[in-house]
Write a protein that holds these residues in place. Sequence first.
Motif, mmCIF file in Angstrom:
data_model
loop_
_atom_site.group_PDB
_atom_site.id
_atom_site.type_symbol
_atom_site.label_atom_id
_atom_site.label_comp_id
_atom_site.label_asym_id
_atom_site.label_seq_id
_atom_site.Cartn_x
_atom_site.Cartn_y
_atom_site.Cartn_z
ATOM 1 N N ASN A 92 -6.514 -0.097 -54.833
ATOM 2 C CA ASN A 92 -7.619 -0.480 -53.967
ATOM 3 C C ASN A 92 -8.330 -1.683 -54.565
ATOM 4 O OD1 ASN A 92 -9.051 0.403 -51.479
ATOM 5 N ND2 ASN A 92 -10.806 0.323 -52.846
ATOM 6 N N ILE A 93 -8.872 -2.530 -53.702
ATOM 7 C CA ILE A 93 -9.563 -3.726 -54.138
ATOM 8 C C ILE A 93 -10.882 -3.842 -53.392
ATOM 9 C CG2 ILE A 93 -8.349 -5.165 -52.445
ATOM 10 C CD1 ILE A 93 -8.462 -7.438 -54.469
ATOM 11 N N VAL A 94 -11.944 -4.162 -54.116
ATOM 12 C CA VAL A 94 -13.276 -4.315 -53.534
ATOM 13 C C VAL A 94 -13.838 -5.664 -53.952
ATOM 14 C CG1 VAL A 94 -15.622 -3.406 -53.407
ATOM 15 C CG2 VAL A 94 -13.694 -1.835 -53.562
ATOM 16 N N CYS A 95 -14.068 -6.533 -52.970
ATOM 17 C CA CYS A 95 -14.643 -7.857 -53.243
ATOM 18 C C CYS A 95 -13.822 -8.618 -54.284
ATOM 19 C CB CYS A 95 -16.088 -7.738 -53.697
ATOM 20 S SG CYS A 95 -17.207 -7.137 -52.415
ATOM 21 N N GLY A 96 -12.499 -8.549 -54.159
ATOM 22 C CA GLY A 96 -11.631 -9.301 -55.046
ATOM 23 C C GLY A 96 -11.443 -8.709 -56.423
ATOM 24 N N THR A 97 -11.877 -7.486 -56.632
ATOM 25 C CA THR A 97 -11.764 -6.839 -57.941
ATOM 26 C C THR A 97 -11.133 -5.459 -57.770
ATOM 27 O OG1 THR A 97 -13.760 -7.957 -58.720
ATOM 28 C CG2 THR A 97 -13.034 -6.046 -59.968
ATOM 29 N N CYS A 98 -10.210 -5.118 -58.661
ATOM 30 C CA CYS A 98 -9.575 -3.803 -58.607
ATOM 31 C C CYS A 98 -10.623 -2.714 -58.867
ATOM 32 C CB CYS A 98 -8.463 -3.688 -59.655
ATOM 33 S SG CYS A 98 -7.043 -4.751 -59.340
ATOM 34 N N GLY A 99 -10.546 -1.644 -58.109
ATOM 35 C CA GLY A 99 -11.466 -0.528 -58.299
ATOM 36 C C GLY A 99 -11.453 0.397 -57.106
ATOM 37 N N SER A 100 -12.120 1.525 -57.246
ATOM 38 C CA SER A 100 -12.181 2.496 -56.160
ATOM 39 C C SER A 100 -13.136 2.008 -55.081
ATOM 40 C CB SER A 100 -12.639 3.851 -56.691
ATOM 41 O OG SER A 100 -13.895 3.737 -57.329
ATOM 42 N N ARG A 101 -13.078 2.627 -53.913
ATOM 43 C CA ARG A 101 -13.957 2.245 -52.815
ATOM 44 C C ARG A 101 -15.416 2.382 -53.242
ATOM 45 N NH1 ARG A 101 -11.486 2.431 -47.536
ATOM 46 N NH2 ARG A 101 -9.274 2.963 -47.680
ATOM 47 N N ALA A 102 -16.238 1.438 -52.795
ATOM 48 C CA ALA A 102 -17.637 1.393 -53.212
ATOM 49 C C ALA A 102 -18.462 2.435 -52.466
ATOM 50 C CB ALA A 102 -18.210 -0.001 -52.965
ATOM 51 N N SER A 103 -19.462 2.977 -53.139
ATOM 52 C CA SER A 103 -20.369 3.944 -52.522
ATOM 53 C C SER A 103 -21.461 3.208 -51.749
ATOM 54 C CB SER A 103 -20.999 4.838 -53.594
ATOM 55 O OG SER A 103 -21.686 4.061 -54.561
ATOM 56 N N ASN A 104 -22.253 3.943 -51.002
ATOM 57 C CA ASN A 104 -23.311 3.336 -50.198
ATOM 58 C C ASN A 104 -24.300 2.576 -51.082
ATOM 59 O OD1 ASN A 104 -22.202 4.411 -47.914
ATOM 60 N ND2 ASN A 104 -23.601 6.153 -47.801
ATOM 61 N N GLY A 105 -24.687 1.394 -50.595
ATOM 62 C CA GLY A 105 -25.609 0.553 -51.346
ATOM 63 C C GLY A 105 -24.931 -0.518 -52.163
ATOM 64 N N ARG A 106 -23.594 -0.412 -52.368
ATOM 65 C CA ARG A 106 -22.861 -1.413 -53.137
ATOM 66 C C ARG A 106 -22.403 -2.559 -52.232
ATOM 67 N NH1 ARG A 106 -21.139 1.300 -57.813
ATOM 68 N NH2 ARG A 106 -22.817 2.736 -58.362
ATOM 69 N N ASN A 107 -22.083 -3.695 -52.852
ATOM 70 C CA ASN A 107 -21.647 -4.865 -52.093
ATOM 71 C C ASN A 107 -20.239 -4.674 -51.546
ATOM 72 O OD1 ASN A 107 -24.044 -6.162 -52.621
ATOM 73 N ND2 ASN A 107 -23.264 -7.277 -54.392
ATOM 74 N N CYS A 108 -19.947 -5.365 -50.431
ATOM 75 C CA CYS A 108 -18.647 -5.245 -49.789
ATOM 76 C C CYS A 108 -18.385 -6.472 -48.925
ATOM 77 C CB CYS A 108 -18.588 -3.982 -48.925
ATOM 78 S SG CYS A 108 -19.870 -3.928 -47.638
ATOM 79 N N SER A 109 -17.123 -6.617 -48.518
ATOM 80 C CA SER A 109 -16.740 -7.677 -47.594
ATOM 81 C C SER A 109 -16.229 -7.108 -46.278
ATOM 82 C CB SER A 109 -15.653 -8.561 -48.216
ATOM 83 O OG SER A 109 -16.156 -9.300 -49.305
ATOM 84 N N VAL A 110 -15.461 -6.036 -46.360
ATOM 85 C CA VAL A 110 -14.876 -5.420 -45.172
ATOM 86 C C VAL A 110 -15.068 -3.912 -45.259
ATOM 87 C CG1 VAL A 110 -13.169 -7.241 -44.803
ATOM 88 C CG2 VAL A 110 -12.617 -5.305 -46.296
ATOM 89 N N ASP A 111 -14.794 -3.214 -44.161
ATOM 90 C CA ASP A 111 -14.993 -1.758 -44.114
ATOM 91 C C ASP A 111 -14.165 -1.023 -45.151
ATOM 92 O OD1 ASP A 111 -16.817 -2.017 -42.078
ATOM 93 O OD2 ASP A 111 -15.399 -1.543 -40.470
#
Length: 422
Positions: A92-111
Amino acid sequence: ANLHVTEMRRPCADAFFIVLVVAAVQHVFTQDDSSNSSRVPCCTSKQCKPKQRCVGSEIYCSIPLEVGLGFCLDGLADGEPAHNAHQCLSTNIVCGTCGSRASNGRNCSVDDDCSSGHCSIFVQASKSTVGVCGGQCSPHPRGFPVRFDSVRPLHVPRKLMNASPVQWYWKYSNVTEDSMAPLHVNKTHAMFKLRHFFKALHVRNASSSTGEVNAGISIHMWGINPRSLFSTAPLVFTAEKVHFMTHEGPWRTHSYDKHRKAYQMQQNSPKLKQLATLSKTARDRAIAAYVGSSGLAGQLSAAGIDEGLVDTVRNVTRKNMREADRAQADSSQKGGGPVPEFLDRLAEMQNMALSAKLAVASGAVPEKTDIDCLHIEETPGVVVTETDLIVPLRRQVIMFRGESTEFPLGRFALTTGTGMWE
């Protein structure tokens, strides 16, 4: 809401679930395709080569299987930049960085960046920031997505309440000041012996949410909590079995009716009963393998815990602890600190516990059975040694609770909140 939606899907979900379980187990144990020929089965990353990690669940590796539930693979670790999720060990990738899906309140680009499946895009300086991690993960308008088949989301709706959805109460007997006893107290603290069975009267009051009130007997044991689905800072937990002797309010018995029908079929067919007995262990292992490898356990945990509300609970609890310390320093109060609102209902809960005690004495049969857990997060004032759990009296402590009801209804529930000893 979980139960209602799930049972609507039940006719086709059971068959689909069985197929997925077999496929998951087959994927773990077969090595005949070329893409998996170089993969080494593992339970932990220690079994892999340097710069490799064990990809897959490590939670269920205590199951006595001959091989692990994961594979040793090369790849980028969490926190490392990547162009796509296939480069990441966490897949999984979040905002161009490897990691688990972000929790509420964290930054994001797509769903897909968010565990909630919803990235709210906001406008900053009159310019849309979508695509450059300018969004914020927030609750999904249709509910939290749970993917029972690892692909298609089933949205679990949430409802905000102005009252505590559920309250619990435990009443211990044979409490003493003898420091050698498994449970002993002084003027400021209570001390529990780890890895020792305790028995207590127990009340579960969910009258403000589901309308249920149960009272019964709890048998549990405290132990050190190295990791948890509920918290990133777990400290200790209880493994608990609860038999509820009294019940008030409505509840659903669909699961009980279904299993009672299956039980009667087995009683009428010795061959079917023998088949059920022989397949029991294999079935349990297959389900555990699927829940672990599909990430379903983590999804159910995320669906039941709102990270935003958890942070609020943490902040309020720490604030109350600081105020309690100041109050104790400015007065001669030994227990110290403000008393939470649920102590106002202490007498009512004690009466419910007494009714359960009388039911046990009269030889009544349990009306409901649970397998539960209670996790304490790292909280100021809570101390854990190799042998004891030491908790402050009349102070709020951050807690997470999991409930798995077996009889007469099937239900899985998670709760976040605070507790205290009096």
